[in-house]
Write an enzyme that holds these catalytic residues in place. Structure first.
Site, mmCIF file in Angstrom:
data_model
loop_
_atom_site.group_PDB
_atom_site.id
_atom_site.type_symbol
_atom_site.label_atom_id
_atom_site.label_comp_id
_atom_site.label_asym_id
_atom_site.label_seq_id
_atom_site.Cartn_x
_atom_site.Cartn_y
_atom_site.Cartn_z
ATOM 1 N N LYS A 32 -67.893 18.256 7.993
ATOM 2 C CA LYS A 32 -67.970 16.793 7.884
ATOM 3 C C LYS A 32 -68.433 16.180 9.214
ATOM 4 O O LYS A 32 -69.266 15.284 9.233
ATOM 5 C CB LYS A 32 -66.609 16.222 7.460
ATOM 6 C CG LYS A 32 -66.259 16.575 6.009
ATOM 7 C CD LYS A 32 -64.820 16.242 5.630
ATOM 8 C CE LYS A 32 -64.495 16.775 4.234
ATOM 9 N NZ LYS A 32 -63.097 16.576 3.822
ATOM 10 N N ASP A 72 -62.373 8.717 1.128
ATOM 11 C CA ASP A 72 -62.104 9.826 0.197
ATOM 12 C C ASP A 72 -61.894 9.301 -1.223
ATOM 13 O O ASP A 72 -61.945 10.075 -2.185
ATOM 14 C CB ASP A 72 -60.816 10.563 0.619
ATOM 15 C CG ASP A 72 -61.097 11.867 1.349
ATOM 16 O OD1 ASP A 72 -62.147 12.479 1.092
ATOM 17 O OD2 ASP A 72 -60.241 12.268 2.157
ATOM 18 N N GLN A 83 -57.353 15.178 6.070
ATOM 19 C CA GLN A 83 -57.674 16.409 5.343
ATOM 20 C C GLN A 83 -56.435 16.961 4.648
ATOM 21 O O GLN A 83 -55.367 17.080 5.254
ATOM 22 C CB GLN A 83 -58.279 17.445 6.314
ATOM 23 C CG GLN A 83 -58.843 18.680 5.645
ATOM 24 C CD GLN A 83 -60.060 18.397 4.759
ATOM 25 O OE1 GLN A 83 -60.826 17.462 4.993
ATOM 26 N NE2 GLN A 83 -60.259 19.195 3.732
HETATM 27 N N1 GUN Z 1 -59.027 18.869 0.703
HETATM 28 C C1 GUN Z 1 -59.816 19.401 -0.251
HETATM 29 N N2 GUN Z 1 -60.776 18.527 -0.606
HETATM 30 C C2 GUN Z 1 -60.577 17.418 0.140
HETATM 31 C C3 GUN Z 1 -61.261 16.177 0.229
HETATM 32 O O1 GUN Z 1 -62.244 15.888 -0.467
HETATM 33 N N3 GUN Z 1 -60.747 15.302 1.135
HETATM 34 C C4 GUN Z 1 -59.656 15.565 1.882
HETATM 35 N N4 GUN Z 1 -59.223 14.610 2.719
HETATM 36 N N5 GUN Z 1 -59.014 16.713 1.827
HETATM 37 C C5 GUN Z 1 -59.475 17.640 0.950
#
Ligand code: GUN
Length: 288
Positions: free
Chosen positions: A52, A119, A96
């Site tokens: 990211k 998100d 996350q």
């Molecule tokens: N863990 C697995 N997929 C995601 C996601 O799309 N966003 C976040 N914040 N954590 C995750």
């Protein structure tokens, strides 16, 4: 069979976003800024957050990573989120997941200001998405919608089977594909671990989204000729290579691919599109 190349599509969209950022900068505007919070040492989470951050740099966004050890308290984490909510320099915030068991993911998700929730996990954004209102949509389903759009795949009136009912993928995916929209207008069936005769459902599907997290679950004899298959699975298995692992999807590719009209590979399918959706949401948050 046509491979749905998420990597190439994501690269196209990255170039489009980078052009928008150039324009913002040339007009003296503020560069979009994403903050990510990572708690603990989970290997997969570290990799995803790294991807990211790299993607942010590629399109010209600012990114800030806040890393904390796994023994921080829930209260401490909530205080960090509050600080970012009130920081005008930061447009988007992700925490996350998964979080250590002593921290409530629900509390953390609800603590993020919905206007910075890139998100799309906050109940306000989920609720708006369900109603078909403007909202931040969870990155993976949004990425899949964008991939279907860019490959001009007809979805109207199609039978779509979603396997998996997670809040992050299955549920929003089912909702988006059933909406009166393009892509959309599907007749959606959501299957899960308690579904009886799953194969009966998948064999009727024009579009299958496999999002259950079981490597190689969808076999060739579960798919009808000409189906569109979207593989959301990314299970890490040990391998004798540099990283020490490789990624396996929920679809048994070698069996399923020859029957498909379109299929996403793993890696290089849904994964890169997920990251793009996060960038798009951050751009929207910044523009607001
Ligand atoms: N863990 C697995 N997929 C995601 C996601 O799309 N966003 C976040 N914040 N954590 C995750």
């Amino acid at each position: 069979m046509i491979l749905l190349d998420g990597k190439a599509t994501a690269d196209d969209i990255k170039r489009e976003i980078a052009l928008v950022v150039d324009k913002i900068v040339s007009e003296g505007g503020k560069v979009p800024h994403l903050a990510a919070i990572l708690v603990g040492e989970d290997g997969a989470s570290q990799t995803y957050v790294g991807h990211k951050e790299k993607a942010c740099a590629q399109v010209g966004f600012r990114s800030t990573l806040l890393r904390f050890p796994s023994d921080i308290s829930e209260e401490f984490l909530l205080a960090q989120i509050d600080k970012i909510n009130n920081d005008n320099e930061i447009d988007g915030l992700i925490v996350q997941l998964p979080l250590p068991p002593h921290i409530s993911e629900q509390k953390v998700t609800e603590a993020i200001d919905p206007s910075k929730d890139v998100d799309g996990f906050h109940p306000v954004n989920v609720g708006k998405m369900v109603l078909g209102l403007q909202s931040f949509v969870s990155a993976t389903p949004w990425g899949i919608i964008e991939l279907l759009k860019r490959y001009d795949i007809e979805t109207s009136g199609k039978n779509c089977v979603i396997i998996g009912r997670s809040n992050i993928v299955g549920r929003p995916m089912a909702n988006l594909l059933s909406q009166k929209s393009k892509p959309g207008d599907c007749t959606v069936t959501m299957c899960h671990s308690r579904t009886k005769d799953l194969r009966e459902h998948t064999l009727k599907a024009d579009i299958i989204v496999a999002a259950l997290g079981v490597p190689g679950f969808l076999k060739g004899d579960m798919v009808k000729e000409g189906a569109v298959v979207i593989d959301v699975g990314i299970t890490r298995v040990k391998a004798d290579n540099k990283s020490g692992f490789r990624l396996i999807g929920d679809v048994l590719f070698d069996e399923v691919a020859p029957k498909c009209s379109y299929i996403t590979p793993v890696p290089g399918g849904v994964g890169p599109m997920t990251i793009i959706s996060l960038l798009k949401n951050t751009l929207i948050a910044a523009e607001k």
